[in-house]
Design an enzyme around this catalytic site. Structure first.
Site, PDB file in Angstrom:
ATOM      1  N   GLU A 107       0.828  -1.210   0.000  1.00  0.00           N
ATOM      2  CA  GLU A 107       0.000   0.000   0.000  1.00  0.00           C
ATOM      3  C   GLU A 107       0.862   1.261   0.000  1.00  0.00           C
ATOM      4  OE1 GLU A 107      -4.538  -0.447   1.638  1.00  0.00           O
ATOM      5  OE2 GLU A 107      -3.151   0.467   3.013  1.00  0.00           O
ATOM      6  N   HIS A 161       7.776 -27.282  -1.058  1.00  0.00           N
ATOM      7  CA  HIS A 161       7.121 -28.431  -1.684  1.00  0.00           C
ATOM      8  C   HIS A 161       5.969 -27.986  -2.581  1.00  0.00           C
ATOM      9  CE1 HIS A 161       9.276 -31.397   0.857  1.00  0.00           C
ATOM     10  NE2 HIS A 161       9.372 -30.343   1.633  1.00  0.00           N
ATOM     11  N   LYS A 213     -13.089   1.614  -3.111  1.00  0.00           N
ATOM     12  CA  LYS A 213     -14.160   1.974  -2.172  1.00  0.00           C
ATOM     13  C   LYS A 213     -15.257   2.763  -2.894  1.00  0.00           C
ATOM     14  CE  LYS A 213     -11.300   2.075   2.025  1.00  0.00           C
ATOM     15  NZ  LYS A 213     -10.606   2.892   3.008  1.00  0.00           N
TER      16      LYS A 213
END
Ligand code: PA5
Length: 421
Positions: free
Chosen positions: A276, A297, A411
């Site tokens: 951010e 793995h 937003k």
């Protein structure tokens, strides 16, 4: 054993080539004259925090600790820091005492309804955390959980809800003043992702019976060490390495690697902090995390042999609290007797060295940050280390570390679509 962190880098990097740029970035921070400079309160906060509020927090935490559950409602910087510290310092498997659970960081009805079921017959408190006081995920969860609290406790619910928000502004502040909730403050000059060492992170951490005085001590030592204008300052060095990897080596992804699952949420906090803060104007390293040896793995293959766009930063904890010794068994059915009586933590360290060598040989540069112990002091210092590195690194990229225009766009779109729902 010293209390100092150590940093080493697998490549032969001439740090002095970046000295001017890095010192200029540090000057922006110390002189408060760079982009977003009104959000630099975190730099001195561990030294100058409000002592009256801190004792209020301590007093209230004693009450909360006696209950069964604390629900921390918040998203992004309003929950990741406290969750990171609690997960890093508390035992893997739940023991007695307060259970701290998190809400308001997603929009899953399934999650919230299970949480309601989980708490409704328990003795619980709520700490709702939002600097703006109107973040959607947080507000929705608070609306629901406040209702559950009121249904269970009636008028007493007012004493069960603790609000951490702006000192003067926002819907949450207005409402809590009206209702009379106990309120803690998110300082005006500290943004969400830099707020873990304020009431945002410290109150839930206190409730988890972690010594926040010691966390602040570690952060204060970080403040002294990592604000030095010197190439011995490892926080500044880490910022230089990241910039050199991005700008000159054309690396695109940085993996934060840990060999302890307790650090998995610290990785999440770190990802938010760097992503951010730096991901702007088409710049910034894409940040990822891995827990070794588990991920060796799975995408270990990609790191070793795939597209060479990554480098790794390994957090190595030198001394862990617990360990186990490999037993000697007579039948040796698994042919592991050659390891008998050796410590599993020592074997894990061999894995760190072996992996590091393999990745370095495979053109994946590696940085190693050695932390002496996983305790409150070192976590406080590590948080400060990364915050300072992040701000320096972002300024070296010529972006504002303290805004988040991309998140704000999401937003805005979300509200527009919800109105049409
Ligand atoms: O780092 C940030 O500023 C964000 O991640 C915020 O912490 C997050 O969006 C939550 O915001 P608020 O505390 O205003 O609810």
């Amino acid at each position: 054993m010293t209390n100092n962190f150590e940093l080493d880098f697998s490549e032969d990097l001439c740090f002095c080539n970046y000295e001017k740029e890095a010192f200029k970035a540090l000057d922006f921070i110390l002189n408060k004259n760079g982009l977003g400079s009104k959000f630099l309160g975190w730099v001195t906060h561990p030294e100058v925090y409000d002592r009256e509020e801190y004792s209020r927090m301590k007093k209230l935490s004693e009450k909360v600790k006696k209950s069964e559950v604390l629900v921390v409602i918040g998203v992004g910087g309003s929950f990741l820091g406290s969750k990171a510290v609690i997960k890093a310092l508390k035992p893997y498997f739940k023991q007695d005492g307060l259970d701290i659970v998190f809400a308001g960081n997603n929009l899953s009805g399934d999650y919230l309804s299970e949480l309601v079921e989980y708490i409704k017959d328990k003795d619980f408190f709520i700490n709702v955390i939002s600097k703006s006081g109107s973040t959607f995920e947080t507000a929705v969860a608070f609306r629901v959980l406040k209702g559950v609290c009121e249904e269970k406790y009636g008028k007493e619910a007012t004493n069960r809800i603790i609000v951490t928000t702006d000192a003067e502004r926002g819907l949450l502040k207005e409402f809590s003043d009206r209702v009379g909730y106990e309120t803690f403050c998110v300082p005006d000059d500290i943004g969400g992702r830099f707020s873990v060492l304020t009431a945002v992170g410290l109150f839930p951490i206190m409730c988890a019976e972690i010594d926040t005085d010691v966390i602040l001590l570690g952060a204060n030592d970080g403040l002294e060490e990592y604000t030095k204008k010197s190439l011995d300052n490892i926080s500044l060095k880490y910022a230089i390495i990241r910039n050199a990897m991005f700008k000159d080596k054309k690396k695109e992804i940085e993996y934060l690697v840990a060999h302890e699952f307790k650090l998995a949420y610290l990785q999440e906090w770190w990802k938010q902090l760097f992503a951010e803060s730096e991901g702007k104007k088409g710049k910034g390293l894409y940040v990822e995390s891995a827990i070794f040896t588990r991920d060796l793995h799975s995408f270990g293959q990609m790191i070793q042999d795939g597209n060479k766009i990554t480098f790794e930063t390994i957090i190595e904890v030198e001394n862990l609290k617990n360990d186990i010794i490999i037993p000697l068994i007579e039948e040796d059915f698994d042919k592991l007797n050659y390891l008998a009586k050796k410590s599993l933590n020592d074997i894990n360290k061999v894995a760190v060295t072996a992996t590091r060598k393999a990745h370095t040989d495979g053109d994946v540069p590696t940085v190693r940050i050695k932390v002496p112990k996983l305790d409150a002091y070192n976590i406080g210092k590590l948080i400060y280390f990364f915050e300072m590195s992040c701000a320096i690194s972002a300024y070296m990229l010529d972006v504002n570390p303290f805004d988040q225009p991309g998140v704000d766009n999401y937003k805005k779109n979300m509200y527009q679509l919800l109105e049409k729902m």
